[in-house]
Scaffold this active site. Structure first.
Site, PDB file in Angstrom:
ATOM      1  N   ASN A 121     -10.253 -47.202  12.369  1.00  0.00           N
ATOM      2  CA  ASN A 121      -9.780 -45.888  11.912  1.00  0.00           C
ATOM      3  C   ASN A 121      -9.020 -46.048  10.608  1.00  0.00           C
ATOM      4  O   ASN A 121      -8.420 -47.100  10.363  1.00  0.00           O
ATOM      5  CB  ASN A 121      -8.835 -45.306  12.983  1.00  0.00           C
ATOM      6  CG  ASN A 121      -8.264 -43.955  12.585  1.00  0.00           C
ATOM      7  OD1 ASN A 121      -8.982 -43.077  12.116  1.00  0.00           O
ATOM      8  ND2 ASN A 121      -6.955 -43.789  12.745  1.00  0.00           N
ATOM      9  N   HIS A 142      -5.873 -44.329   8.529  1.00  0.00           N
ATOM     10  CA  HIS A 142      -4.728 -43.446   8.781  1.00  0.00           C
ATOM     11  C   HIS A 142      -3.906 -43.309   7.495  1.00  0.00           C
ATOM     12  O   HIS A 142      -3.643 -44.317   6.818  1.00  0.00           O
ATOM     13  CB  HIS A 142      -3.871 -44.033   9.901  1.00  0.00           C
ATOM     14  CG  HIS A 142      -2.726 -43.139  10.270  1.00  0.00           C
ATOM     15  ND1 HIS A 142      -2.917 -41.991  11.013  1.00  0.00           N
ATOM     16  CD2 HIS A 142      -1.413 -43.192   9.964  1.00  0.00           C
ATOM     17  CE1 HIS A 142      -1.737 -41.376  11.150  1.00  0.00           C
ATOM     18  NE2 HIS A 142      -0.811 -42.093  10.530  1.00  0.00           N
ATOM     19  N   GLU A 163      -5.844 -48.225  22.889  1.00  0.00           N
ATOM     20  CA  GLU A 163      -5.663 -47.053  23.748  1.00  0.00           C
ATOM     21  C   GLU A 163      -4.461 -46.196  23.374  1.00  0.00           C
ATOM     22  O   GLU A 163      -4.291 -45.110  23.894  1.00  0.00           O
ATOM     23  CB  GLU A 163      -5.606 -47.512  25.204  1.00  0.00           C
ATOM     24  CG  GLU A 163      -6.966 -48.046  25.641  1.00  0.00           C
ATOM     25  CD  GLU A 163      -6.923 -48.894  26.880  1.00  0.00           C
ATOM     26  OE1 GLU A 163      -5.982 -48.736  27.678  1.00  0.00           O
ATOM     27  OE2 GLU A 163      -7.832 -49.732  27.051  1.00  0.00           O
ATOM     28  N   ASP A 193      -2.903 -44.498  16.949  1.00  0.00           N
ATOM     29  CA  ASP A 193      -2.599 -45.148  15.662  1.00  0.00           C
ATOM     30  C   ASP A 193      -1.850 -46.469  15.847  1.00  0.00           C
ATOM     31  O   ASP A 193      -0.877 -46.761  15.137  1.00  0.00           O
ATOM     32  CB  ASP A 193      -1.775 -44.193  14.763  1.00  0.00           C
ATOM     33  CG  ASP A 193      -2.532 -42.909  14.461  1.00  0.00           C
ATOM     34  OD1 ASP A 193      -3.763 -42.964  14.358  1.00  0.00           O
ATOM     35  OD2 ASP A 193      -1.900 -41.859  14.339  1.00  0.00           O
TER      36      ASP A 193
HETATM   37  C1  GAR Z   1      -7.962 -38.947   5.479  1.00  0.00           C
HETATM   38  O1  GAR Z   1      -6.834 -38.831   4.647  1.00  0.00           O
HETATM   39  C2  GAR Z   1      -7.626 -39.762   6.709  1.00  0.00           C
HETATM   40  O2  GAR Z   1      -6.692 -40.783   6.459  1.00  0.00           O
HETATM   41  C3  GAR Z   1      -7.040 -38.721   7.602  1.00  0.00           C
HETATM   42  O3  GAR Z   1      -7.827 -37.572   7.404  1.00  0.00           O
HETATM   43  C4  GAR Z   1      -8.318 -37.587   6.069  1.00  0.00           C
HETATM   44  C5  GAR Z   1      -9.803 -37.353   6.124  1.00  0.00           C
HETATM   45  O4  GAR Z   1     -10.351 -37.229   4.850  1.00  0.00           O
HETATM   46  N1  GAR Z   1      -7.076 -39.149   8.955  1.00  0.00           N
HETATM   47  C6  GAR Z   1      -6.146 -38.860   9.842  1.00  0.00           C
HETATM   48  O5  GAR Z   1      -5.175 -38.204   9.587  1.00  0.00           O
HETATM   49  C7  GAR Z   1      -6.400 -39.434  11.219  1.00  0.00           C
HETATM   50  N2  GAR Z   1      -5.237 -39.344  12.019  1.00  0.00           N
HETATM   51  P1  GAR Z   1     -11.923 -37.260   4.637  1.00  0.00           P
HETATM   52  O6  GAR Z   1     -12.544 -36.303   5.667  1.00  0.00           O
HETATM   53  O7  GAR Z   1     -12.105 -36.722   3.241  1.00  0.00           O
HETATM   54  O8  GAR Z   1     -12.400 -38.671   4.808  1.00  0.00           O
END
Ligand code: GAR
Length: 186
Positions: free
Chosen positions: A105, A107, A140, A143
């Site tokens: 993932n 983050h 599990e 983050d």
């Molecule tokens: C990204 O900034 C990613 O880090 C975040 O969502 C955005 C998606 O951008 N993810 C989270 O917050 C997960 N908890 P994208 O759709 O343009 O790749």
């Protein structure tokens, strides 16, 4: 070089998906994006799959339904890596156990700081001097899994949430593919 197959889960814009697809076109990149799954039928990111003729599926409904359908799609394809790229649902413990060590993932913070949502807002509120992004294995807890790579981004005095988000997301597009190379030692 034989590339492993990867599946990318998205919920929104898909800029990380786009950068992974672009990098995967390099001959020495370790994976090919073989499947894109979205839980959201309005996710713009689906257009990147369309553009590159990558099979995609929109699996809406609750997380149980998403996971059951995702499992069917993934098991047919010999997928070796699942990349969560702006996937805004929490996967069940069962699903995570089923793909132990195979889900990663990205983050938008320097984990373990600012797990969960509103990471930019919280970093600004705390007057942090820097934040960043992290690619990590999914375990599990939210983050929480083993960190693969982190990238630091300085916070300027006059940054608002949108400035900061833009700068962090620029780095995200680079580090996600670096993390994938690191996993496969390429
Ligand atoms: C990204 O900034 C990613 O880090 C975040 O969502 C955005 C998606 O951008 N993810 C989270 O917050 C997960 N908890 P994208 O759709 O343009 O790749």
């Amino acid at each position: 070089m034989v590339k492993e197959k990867a599946c990318v889960f998205i919920s929104g814009v898909g800029s990380n998906l786009k950068s992974i697809i672009y990098n995967s076109r390099e001959s020495n990149f370790p994976i090919n994006v073989s499947l894109v799954l979205s839980n959201n039928n309005k996710a713009q990111g689906i257009n990147h799959a369309r553009k590159f003729a990558i099979p995609f599926k929109i699996l809406d409904g609750n997380i149980d339904k998403f996971e059951n359908n995702a499992l069917k799609e993934i098991s047919d394809r010999n997928i070796k890596l699942i990349c969560l790229a702006g996937f805004m649902r929490i996967l069940s413990k069962n699903f995570i156990r089923r793909f132990k060590g195979k889900i990663i993932n990205i983050h938008p913070s320097l984990l373990p700081r600012y797990k969960g949502l509103n990471t930019f807002k919280r970093a600004l509120k705390n007057k942090d001097k820097f934040t960043g992004c992290t690619v990590h294995y999914v375990d599990e807890k939210l983050d929480n899994g083993r960190i693969i790579i982190k990238k630091r981004v300085n916070i300027n005095n006059d940054d608002n949430e949108s400035d900061l988000k833009k700068r962090v997301q620029l780095e995200e597009r680079i580090v996600y593919s670096m993390a994938i190379r690191k996993i496969f030692k390429k």
